[in-house]
Design an enzyme around this catalytic site. Structure first.
Site, mmCIF file in Angstrom:
data_model
loop_
_atom_site.group_PDB
_atom_site.id
_atom_site.type_symbol
_atom_site.label_atom_id
_atom_site.label_comp_id
_atom_site.label_asym_id
_atom_site.label_seq_id
_atom_site.Cartn_x
_atom_site.Cartn_y
_atom_site.Cartn_z
ATOM 1 N N GLU A 1 0.867 -1.163 0.000
ATOM 2 C CA GLU A 1 0.000 0.000 0.000
ATOM 3 C C GLU A 1 0.916 1.228 0.000
ATOM 4 O O GLU A 1 1.832 1.302 0.831
ATOM 5 C CB GLU A 1 -0.894 -0.007 1.257
ATOM 6 C CG GLU A 1 -1.935 1.076 1.168
ATOM 7 C CD GLU A 1 -2.876 1.125 2.374
ATOM 8 O OE1 GLU A 1 -2.853 0.218 3.216
ATOM 9 O OE2 GLU A 1 -3.624 2.113 2.432
ATOM 10 N N ARG B 1 5.596 -12.971 9.414
ATOM 11 C CA ARG B 1 6.174 -11.634 9.283
ATOM 12 C C ARG B 1 7.605 -11.676 9.778
ATOM 13 O O ARG B 1 7.948 -12.467 10.653
ATOM 14 C CB ARG B 1 5.426 -10.638 10.170
ATOM 15 C CG ARG B 1 4.099 -10.190 9.664
ATOM 16 C CD ARG B 1 3.480 -9.259 10.683
ATOM 17 N NE ARG B 1 4.027 -7.912 10.613
ATOM 18 C CZ ARG B 1 3.583 -6.992 9.766
ATOM 19 N NH1 ARG B 1 2.609 -7.260 8.933
ATOM 20 N NH2 ARG B 1 4.105 -5.798 9.747
ATOM 21 N N LYS C 1 4.468 0.334 9.551
ATOM 22 C CA LYS C 1 4.509 1.637 8.877
ATOM 23 C C LYS C 1 3.904 2.733 9.734
ATOM 24 O O LYS C 1 4.366 3.863 9.727
ATOM 25 C CB LYS C 1 3.751 1.547 7.546
ATOM 26 C CG LYS C 1 4.647 1.085 6.401
ATOM 27 C CD LYS C 1 3.927 1.187 5.087
ATOM 28 C CE LYS C 1 3.065 -0.021 4.848
ATOM 29 N NZ LYS C 1 2.452 -0.069 3.526
HETATM 30 P P1 ATP Z 1 2.532 -2.327 7.940
HETATM 31 O O1 ATP Z 1 1.816 -3.237 8.896
HETATM 32 O O2 ATP Z 1 3.939 -2.038 8.257
HETATM 33 O O3 ATP Z 1 1.754 -1.139 7.540
HETATM 34 P P2 ATP Z 1 1.487 -3.667 5.737
HETATM 35 O O4 ATP Z 1 1.348 -5.128 5.814
HETATM 36 O O5 ATP Z 1 0.266 -2.884 5.909
HETATM 37 O O6 ATP Z 1 2.670 -3.215 6.662
HETATM 38 P P3 ATP Z 1 1.700 -3.491 2.936
HETATM 39 O O7 ATP Z 1 2.169 -2.353 2.145
HETATM 40 O O8 ATP Z 1 0.264 -3.847 2.880
HETATM 41 O O9 ATP Z 1 2.150 -3.192 4.406
HETATM 42 O O10 ATP Z 1 2.583 -4.778 2.676
HETATM 43 C C1 ATP Z 1 2.926 -5.247 1.409
HETATM 44 C C2 ATP Z 1 3.335 -6.683 1.530
HETATM 45 O O11 ATP Z 1 4.425 -6.812 2.442
HETATM 46 C C3 ATP Z 1 2.215 -7.535 2.073
HETATM 47 O O12 ATP Z 1 2.156 -8.716 1.314
HETATM 48 C C4 ATP Z 1 2.604 -7.836 3.478
HETATM 49 O O13 ATP Z 1 2.133 -9.089 3.865
HETATM 50 C C5 ATP Z 1 4.135 -7.787 3.415
HETATM 51 N N1 ATP Z 1 4.714 -7.391 4.693
HETATM 52 C C6 ATP Z 1 4.414 -6.298 5.417
HETATM 53 N N2 ATP Z 1 5.102 -6.282 6.569
HETATM 54 C C7 ATP Z 1 5.874 -7.408 6.586
HETATM 55 C C8 ATP Z 1 6.802 -7.986 7.520
HETATM 56 N N3 ATP Z 1 7.101 -7.390 8.667
HETATM 57 N N4 ATP Z 1 7.390 -9.150 7.184
HETATM 58 C C9 ATP Z 1 7.122 -9.753 6.016
HETATM 59 N N5 ATP Z 1 6.257 -9.268 5.104
HETATM 60 C C10 ATP Z 1 5.630 -8.117 5.376
HETATM 61 MG MG MG Z 2 -1.341 -3.922 4.465
#
Ligand code: ATP
Ligand code: MG
Length: 565
Positions: free
Chosen positions: A38, A264, A274
């Site tokens: 995102e 994760r 984020k």
């Molecule tokens: P945050 O919780 O930091 O906002 P998010 O999951 O909302 O992260 P996205 O931009 O939606 O962030 O993530 C893009 C991809 O990265 C998704 O497939 C998500 O599962 C993966 N991802 C996000 N954080 C992690 C992490 N800590 N470890 C592994 N993969 C991750």
């Molecule tokens: Mg997300």
């Protein structure tokens, strides 16, 4: 240990599934993944793992991976984030097959939503958000059906079209899927598909006032692109039945993508969220998304972490379904290992103390003699050659390398003691100069002219070799030393708020003196300051270096401790 050049682990639950699909001829043997960020912040080390998984698996199996921006929340999204995400992925060493946006599919998603309405599988709910979520119930608590749930399809269609046409205020209506209000999985209790939100979208502008939810957009976007293996993190595990449900309702004449979830990546002493990282930037606690203390990819890059070391670390950590927090020292040890082979050695004095050689010779015109020593740039890589380092009678050494009254086991310079100035001469301390406050401002030594190159002809031994910088040739530089961003290994574990564990002393700013060759350092170049660690060059004006990592492998120490139990 895996390296970037050796293949990733032969087997894990995702790769095994991909292999089975290829063997069974599912998807005609095709492998297609996507990385779906995102654009509401910069990518962090956790995303690096997802990137290595999504792009890595596609590469290994001869498939492709799209970069798809999941841009369904116009409130928090921005092109700045889109641009940084693209740049970070390229820097990590991956090239998307194509770059696409969920918003590219808004029209298709909309017409599929109408299709669900026509099939009696979606309805417009006029209740407010609070009521809807209260009615959803919980585990062991029955759900309550909305009074609008059985509205006729034609009426829902009219209402939904009015939602799109902007006839209703923000938040006043939603489109919900009609699944099962008693389902044991809350995700299936009539989830929201669309909400009304008048917000300027960074791509579609003001053409939409209704936006699809993540769940409604995600699987459908996968299907539109032809994704075969949709990989995400474990928190989406409970969303999978909904992912499948949506796809089953649509006329998709091909084998559907399958979602799989992996753990994760979390690291000790830092956060990978984020929302929290945004707070550190917004509240001015750090200097920006690329502050070298940030666990963002841009922060790590600026700090001097090589992309290869990050990839190697991600591959070593591997794919599992158990959430765990890895020691940050493990990541650092991958960084150190790579930098040891790639980075040139330089001399820099972080906390300078003046050293004067009182018997240093002068030229006939009275000026001090300047000598030049050829020094090997990187003992790990002879191709890096040598450089010429100037040496004269006025030098800087580290304050730490001198003690007027040496404590036990202190073998560096002190009055009466002889040490080696690295690659130059043996010197013996005669006396010190102090200011009115009693602080030592200068150390005087004599040198043995026979010891050129650092050893005396009589073979006598000294216990210490120290680095130095010639004072008249030295270049002043600012050096930032970094400590852990959070003091606790699991920030927030004790109090529930990670910010309680923020380290107030995560950065130390030093006025250093560095050897003249560093004036030519390229932006981003990482060098080893001898005896001190690895440092990434940032700007020339002011001359700025960030400490990437120290020299000591703390991971090895941790492992030893763990082995001892
Ligand atoms: P945050 O919780 O930091 O906002 P998010 O999951 O909302 O992260 P996205 O931009 O939606 O962030 O993530 C893009 C991809 O990265 C998704 O497939 C998500 O599962 C993966 N991802 C996000 N954080 C992690 C992490 N800590 N470890 C592994 N993969 C991750
Ligand atoms: Mg997300």
């Amino acid at each position: 240990m895996a390296t970037p050049d050796t293949p990733a682990p032969a087997s894990d639950f995702v790769r095994d599934a991909v292999r089975r699909d290829i063997e069974a001829g599912t998807y005609g043997g095709r492998v297609q993944t996507r990385f779906p960020p995102e654009p509401n912040g910069y990518l962090h080390i956790g995303h690096a793992k997802a990137i290595c998984v999504d792009f890595g698996i596609a590469q290994e199996f001869g498939g492709v991976c799209n970069l798809r921006f999941d841009d369904t929340n116009p409130d928090t999204e921005d092109v700045e984030y889109v641009d940084s995400i693209k740049a970070d992925i390229e820097w990590l060493g991956f090239t998307p097959n194509t770059v696409v946006f969920a918003s590219d599919y808004f029209e298709q998603l909309y017409s599929w939503a109408e299709l669900l309405i026509e099939k009696g599988l979606a309805y417009v709910d006029e209740q407010d958000g609070e009521t809807i979520s209260a009615q959803r119930g919980g585990y062991g608590n029955p759900g309550v059906e909305s009074p609008h749930r059985d509205r006729p399809a034609q009426e829902n269609l009219t209402e939904f079209r009015k939602m799109r046409a902007g006839e209703y205020p923000d938040g006043s209506r939603v489109l919900r899927a009609k699944v099962d209000m008693q389902h044991e999985n809350m995700q299936l209790r009539d989830p929201v598909m669309y909400r009304i939100r008048r917000a300027h979208h960074h791509r579609t502008g003001d053409s939409w006032c209704i936006y699809p939810t993540y769940d409604w957009a995600h699987g459908q976007s996968d299907a539109i692109e032809g994704v075969t293996h949709s990989l995400c993190t474990l928190e989406f595990d409970s969303h999978r039945p909904l992912y499948d449900w949506y796809l089953e309702q649509l006329p998709l004449p091909f084998e559907k993508p399958v979602q799989r979830e992996f753990a994760r990546l979390e690291l000790t002493h830092t956060v990978t969220s984020k929302r929290r990282l945004l707070a550190l930037v917004r509240d001015g606690i750090l200097e920006g998304w690329d502050d070298p203390r940030m666990p963002t990819i841009s922060g790590l890059r600026r700090r001097g972490y090589p992309a290869g070391a990050i990839r190697e670390f991600c591959s070593y950590v591997g794919l599992t379904r158990t959430n765990s927090r890895h020691d940050i020292e493990l990541l650092e040890s991958f960084v150190r290992r790579e930098l040891n082979t790639t980075s040139q050695r330089r001399m820099a004095v972080l906390r300078p103390l003046k050293l004067v050689i009182t018997n240093w010779p002068t030229n006939p015109d009275g000026s001090p003699v300047v000598e030049h020593f050829d020094v090997v740039n990187n003992p790990e890589n002879p191709q890096d050659g040598t450089r010429s380092v100037p040496f004269t009678g006025k030098l800087f050494i580290e304050q730490d390398d001198f003690a007027e009254v040496p404590p036990p086991k202190f073998f560096r310079l002190s009055p009466g003691r002889e040490v080696r100035l690295r690659g130059a001469y043996l010197v013996t301390c005669t006396d010190v100069v102090k200011d009115e406050a009693g602080t030592i401002t200068q150390v005087n030594v004599t040198m043995d002219p026979e010891s050129r190159g650092g050893s005396a002809p009589d073979g006598r031994k000294v216990k210490s070799t120290m680095h130095w910088v010639s004072a008249p040739h030295a270049v002043p530089a600012t050096v930032h030393l970094y400590d852990r961003l959070f003091t606790a290994p699991a920030p927030g574990e004790a109090t529930g708020d990670a910010m309680d564990d923020l380290n107030p002393n995560s950065r130390e700013v030093l006025s250093a003196m560095v050897e003249p060759a560093l004036a030519e350092a390229a932006p981003g170049q990482v060098v080893q300051f001898e005896r001190l660690g690895y440092f990434a060059h940032d700007t020339h004006t002011p001359m700025l270096f960030h400490r990437t990592v120290g020299l000591r492998d703390e991971w090895a120490a941790i492992q030893k401790r763990q082995q001892k139990g």
